[in-house]
Scaffold this motif. Structure first.
Motif, PDB file in Angstrom:
ATOM      1  N   ILE A  95       0.856  -1.198   0.000  1.00  0.00           N
ATOM      2  CA  ILE A  95       0.000   0.000   0.000  1.00  0.00           C
ATOM      3  C   ILE A  95       0.889   1.244   0.000  1.00  0.00           C
ATOM      4  CG2 ILE A  95      -1.616   1.358   1.391  1.00  0.00           C
ATOM      5  CD1 ILE A  95      -2.933  -1.351   2.172  1.00  0.00           C
ATOM      6  N   GLY A  96       1.942   1.227   0.798  1.00  0.00           N
ATOM      7  CA  GLY A  96       2.904   2.339   0.780  1.00  0.00           C
ATOM      8  C   GLY A  96       3.539   2.517  -0.578  1.00  0.00           C
ATOM      9  N   LEU A  97       3.905   1.406  -1.201  1.00  0.00           N
ATOM     10  CA  LEU A  97       4.493   1.455  -2.539  1.00  0.00           C
ATOM     11  C   LEU A  97       3.498   2.012  -3.557  1.00  0.00           C
ATOM     12  CD1 LEU A  97       7.234   0.606  -3.847  1.00  0.00           C
ATOM     13  CD2 LEU A  97       6.079  -1.491  -4.535  1.00  0.00           C
ATOM     14  N   MET A  98       2.218   1.643  -3.423  1.00  0.00           N
ATOM     15  CA  MET A  98       1.179   2.142  -4.337  1.00  0.00           C
ATOM     16  C   MET A  98       0.961   3.643  -4.152  1.00  0.00           C
ATOM     17  SD  MET A  98       0.253  -0.249  -6.335  1.00  0.00           S
ATOM     18  CE  MET A  98       1.852  -1.039  -6.213  1.00  0.00           C
ATOM     19  N   ILE A  99       1.065   4.112  -2.932  1.00  0.00           N
ATOM     20  CA  ILE A  99       0.949   5.560  -2.687  1.00  0.00           C
ATOM     21  C   ILE A  99       2.091   6.280  -3.394  1.00  0.00           C
ATOM     22  CG2 ILE A  99       1.091   7.357  -0.911  1.00  0.00           C
ATOM     23  CD1 ILE A  99      -0.423   5.334   0.945  1.00  0.00           C
ATOM     24  N   GLY A 100       3.289   5.749  -3.270  1.00  0.00           N
ATOM     25  CA  GLY A 100       4.436   6.339  -3.963  1.00  0.00           C
ATOM     26  C   GLY A 100       4.264   6.297  -5.474  1.00  0.00           C
ATOM     27  N   ALA A 101       3.764   5.170  -5.993  1.00  0.00           N
ATOM     28  CA  ALA A 101       3.531   5.050  -7.435  1.00  0.00           C
ATOM     29  C   ALA A 101       2.492   6.061  -7.895  1.00  0.00           C
ATOM     30  CB  ALA A 101       3.081   3.626  -7.772  1.00  0.00           C
ATOM     31  N   THR A 102       1.465   6.268  -7.091  1.00  0.00           N
ATOM     32  CA  THR A 102       0.426   7.240  -7.440  1.00  0.00           C
ATOM     33  C   THR A 102       1.018   8.641  -7.526  1.00  0.00           C
ATOM     34  OG1 THR A 102      -1.283   5.879  -6.417  1.00  0.00           O
ATOM     35  CG2 THR A 102      -1.788   8.226  -6.726  1.00  0.00           C
ATOM     36  N   VAL A 103       1.838   8.990  -6.554  1.00  0.00           N
ATOM     37  CA  VAL A 103       2.471  10.320  -6.548  1.00  0.00           C
ATOM     38  C   VAL A 103       3.329  10.498  -7.799  1.00  0.00           C
ATOM     39  CG1 VAL A 103       4.165  11.774  -5.347  1.00  0.00           C
ATOM     40  CG2 VAL A 103       2.379  10.598  -4.047  1.00  0.00           C
ATOM     41  N   PHE A 104       4.155   9.499  -8.120  1.00  0.00           N
ATOM     42  CA  PHE A 104       4.997   9.599  -9.309  1.00  0.00           C
ATOM     43  C   PHE A 104       4.170   9.636 -10.593  1.00  0.00           C
ATOM     44  CE2 PHE A 104       8.520   8.169  -6.561  1.00  0.00           C
ATOM     45  CZ  PHE A 104       9.459   9.110  -6.924  1.00  0.00           C
ATOM     46  N   ASN A 105       3.093   8.837 -10.645  1.00  0.00           N
ATOM     47  CA  ASN A 105       2.241   8.841 -11.844  1.00  0.00           C
ATOM     48  C   ASN A 105       1.599  10.199 -12.075  1.00  0.00           C
ATOM     49  OD1 ASN A 105       2.608   6.197 -12.804  1.00  0.00           O
ATOM     50  ND2 ASN A 105       1.158   5.389 -11.329  1.00  0.00           N
ATOM     51  N   LEU A 106       1.219  10.866 -11.005  1.00  0.00           N
ATOM     52  CA  LEU A 106       0.555  12.163 -11.140  1.00  0.00           C
ATOM     53  C   LEU A 106       1.531  13.316 -11.359  1.00  0.00           C
ATOM     54  CD1 LEU A 106      -2.209  11.882  -8.391  1.00  0.00           C
ATOM     55  CD2 LEU A 106      -2.522  11.871 -10.880  1.00  0.00           C
ATOM     56  N   THR A 107       2.685  13.270 -10.723  1.00  0.00           N
ATOM     57  CA  THR A 107       3.581  14.432 -10.747  1.00  0.00           C
ATOM     58  C   THR A 107       4.716  14.335 -11.753  1.00  0.00           C
ATOM     59  OG1 THR A 107       4.925  13.512  -8.952  1.00  0.00           O
ATOM     60  CG2 THR A 107       3.107  14.970  -8.325  1.00  0.00           C
ATOM     61  N   VAL A 108       5.319  13.176 -11.889  1.00  0.00           N
ATOM     62  CA  VAL A 108       6.507  13.047 -12.724  1.00  0.00           C
ATOM     63  C   VAL A 108       6.199  12.408 -14.071  1.00  0.00           C
ATOM     64  CG1 VAL A 108       8.825  12.043 -12.875  1.00  0.00           C
ATOM     65  CG2 VAL A 108       7.980  12.880 -10.673  1.00  0.00           C
ATOM     66  N   ILE A 120      -7.036   0.598  -7.556  1.00  0.00           N
ATOM     67  CA  ILE A 120      -7.631  -0.742  -7.477  1.00  0.00           C
ATOM     68  C   ILE A 120      -6.715  -1.674  -6.687  1.00  0.00           C
ATOM     69  CG2 ILE A 120      -8.255  -2.787  -8.828  1.00  0.00           C
ATOM     70  CD1 ILE A 120      -9.229  -0.784 -11.015  1.00  0.00           C
ATOM     71  N   LEU A 121      -5.428  -1.623  -6.988  1.00  0.00           N
ATOM     72  CA  LEU A 121      -4.473  -2.456  -6.256  1.00  0.00           C
ATOM     73  C   LEU A 121      -4.473  -2.120  -4.768  1.00  0.00           C
ATOM     74  CD1 LEU A 121      -1.494  -2.511  -8.777  1.00  0.00           C
ATOM     75  CD2 LEU A 121      -3.006  -4.419  -8.180  1.00  0.00           C
ATOM     76  N   THR A 122      -4.569  -0.841  -4.450  1.00  0.00           N
ATOM     77  CA  THR A 122      -4.577  -0.424  -3.050  1.00  0.00           C
ATOM     78  C   THR A 122      -5.802  -0.960  -2.318  1.00  0.00           C
ATOM     79  OG1 THR A 122      -3.296   1.556  -3.567  1.00  0.00           O
ATOM     80  CG2 THR A 122      -4.522   1.579  -1.500  1.00  0.00           C
ATOM     81  N   VAL A 123      -6.950  -0.935  -2.968  1.00  0.00           N
ATOM     82  CA  VAL A 123      -8.173  -1.472  -2.346  1.00  0.00           C
ATOM     83  C   VAL A 123      -8.027  -2.972  -2.089  1.00  0.00           C
ATOM     84  CG1 VAL A 123     -10.629  -1.937  -2.732  1.00  0.00           C
ATOM     85  CG2 VAL A 123      -9.694   0.329  -3.220  1.00  0.00           C
ATOM     86  N   VAL A 124      -7.543  -3.703  -3.083  1.00  0.00           N
ATOM     87  CA  VAL A 124      -7.372  -5.151  -2.919  1.00  0.00           C
ATOM     88  C   VAL A 124      -6.323  -5.444  -1.847  1.00  0.00           C
ATOM     89  CG1 VAL A 124      -6.738  -7.303  -4.079  1.00  0.00           C
ATOM     90  CG2 VAL A 124      -8.131  -5.608  -5.276  1.00  0.00           C
ATOM     91  N   LEU A 125      -5.232  -4.709  -1.860  1.00  0.00           N
ATOM     92  CA  LEU A 125      -4.201  -4.881  -0.835  1.00  0.00           C
ATOM     93  C   LEU A 125      -4.747  -4.558   0.558  1.00  0.00           C
ATOM     94  CD1 LEU A 125      -1.263  -3.329  -2.835  1.00  0.00           C
ATOM     95  CD2 LEU A 125      -1.306  -5.680  -1.934  1.00  0.00           C
ATOM     96  N   GLY A 126      -5.587  -3.542   0.641  1.00  0.00           N
ATOM     97  CA  GLY A 126      -6.213  -3.203   1.927  1.00  0.00           C
ATOM     98  C   GLY A 126      -7.094  -4.328   2.420  1.00  0.00           C
ATOM     99  N   TYR A 127      -7.817  -4.959   1.517  1.00  0.00           N
ATOM    100  CA  TYR A 127      -8.664  -6.097   1.870  1.00  0.00           C
ATOM    101  C   TYR A 127      -7.814  -7.259   2.389  1.00  0.00           C
ATOM    102  CZ  TYR A 127     -11.964  -9.979   1.274  1.00  0.00           C
ATOM    103  OH  TYR A 127     -12.752 -11.083   1.478  1.00  0.00           O
ATOM    104  N   ILE A 128      -6.702  -7.517   1.721  1.00  0.00           N
ATOM    105  CA  ILE A 128      -5.802  -8.587   2.159  1.00  0.00           C
ATOM    106  C   ILE A 128      -5.191  -8.239   3.514  1.00  0.00           C
ATOM    107  CG2 ILE A 128      -3.611  -9.755   1.645  1.00  0.00           C
ATOM    108  CD1 ILE A 128      -4.435  -9.542  -1.348  1.00  0.00           C
ATOM    109  N   ALA A 129      -4.731  -7.002   3.671  1.00  0.00           N
ATOM    110  CA  ALA A 129      -4.139  -6.594   4.950  1.00  0.00           C
ATOM    111  C   ALA A 129      -5.142  -6.726   6.086  1.00  0.00           C
ATOM    112  CB  ALA A 129      -3.628  -5.156   4.855  1.00  0.00           C
ATOM    113  N   TRP A 130      -6.381  -6.310   5.841  1.00  0.00           N
ATOM    114  CA  TRP A 130      -7.418  -6.421   6.860  1.00  0.00           C
ATOM    115  C   TRP A 130      -7.718  -7.888   7.167  1.00  0.00           C
ATOM    116  CZ3 TRP A 130     -12.397  -8.479   6.632  1.00  0.00           C
ATOM    117  CH2 TRP A 130     -13.187  -8.239   7.764  1.00  0.00           C
ATOM    118  N   SER A 131      -7.801  -8.705   6.135  1.00  0.00           N
ATOM    119  CA  SER A 131      -8.106 -10.128   6.316  1.00  0.00           C
ATOM    120  C   SER A 131      -6.984 -10.864   7.034  1.00  0.00           C
ATOM    121  CB  SER A 131      -8.347 -10.787   4.958  1.00  0.00           C
ATOM    122  OG  SER A 131      -9.467 -10.207   4.327  1.00  0.00           O
ATOM    123  N   ARG A 132      -5.781 -10.376   6.905  1.00  0.00           N
ATOM    124  CA  ARG A 132      -4.608 -11.021   7.510  1.00  0.00           C
ATOM    125  C   ARG A 132      -4.099 -10.271   8.749  1.00  0.00           C
ATOM    126  NH1 ARG A 132      -6.252 -15.132   5.566  1.00  0.00           N
ATOM    127  NH2 ARG A 132      -5.586 -15.901   3.549  1.00  0.00           N
TER     128      ARG A 132
END
Length: 145
Positions: A95-108, A120-132
């Motif tokens: 999720i941290g990596l996806m936040i960084g990717a989002t920042v780079f996708n928008l700014t750079v 979408i990946l962040t939502v699915v990862l959040g579901y996995i993190a919550w489930s685990r």
């Protein structure tokens, strides 16, 4: 009365077990698919210097080391997703990596369409993190001195 109560308890327990089992199967399937995507489709191209990865990281301007670091984190994180006690922590790290990717996708990279993928990946990862989350708690307990 007690026999009827016992039969009802067994029936209710059986009904409750099915959604729990379905949930567990869904989490496992999502985890494997995500591990394959993040490791093979996203991480390995960075490690093997795929042209698209090189172009994107050249735009970022931090050198090849950054591409190799991100690719390594993605491959190692994908493997960690498949280890039950590490899966929740790996999902949180992604999720941290996806936040960084989002920042780079928008700014750079000027790739706002890629933000949908990271969202979408962040939502699915959040579901996995919550489930685990119980696995993550167990991991943290093991790491405490």
């Amino acid at each position: 009365m007690s026999e009827a109560h016992s039969a009802l308890s067994i029936a209710t327990a059986g009904e409750g077990a099915v959604p729990g089992r379905r949930h567990e199967i869904a989490v496992k399937v999502l985890t494997v698919l995500l591990a394959l995507f993040l490791g093979a489709a996203s991480g390995l191209p960075k490690l093997f210097r795929a042209e698209a990865a090189v172009e994107a990281f050249d735009k970022i301007g931090w050198g090849d080391w950054f591409m190799y670091a991100v690719g390594s984190l993605e491959v190692l994180g994908a493997l960690a997703l498949l280890v039950p006690i590490l899966s929740g922590a790996a999902a949180l790290a992604f999720i941290g990596l996806m936040i960084g990717a989002t920042v780079f996708n928008l700014t750079v990279l000027d790739a706002p369409q890629a933000v949908l993928t990271t969202a979408i990946l962040t939502v699915v990862l959040g579901y996995i993190a919550w489930s685990r989350r119980t696995h993550t708690t167990q991991l943290l307990r093991r790491l405490r001195p």
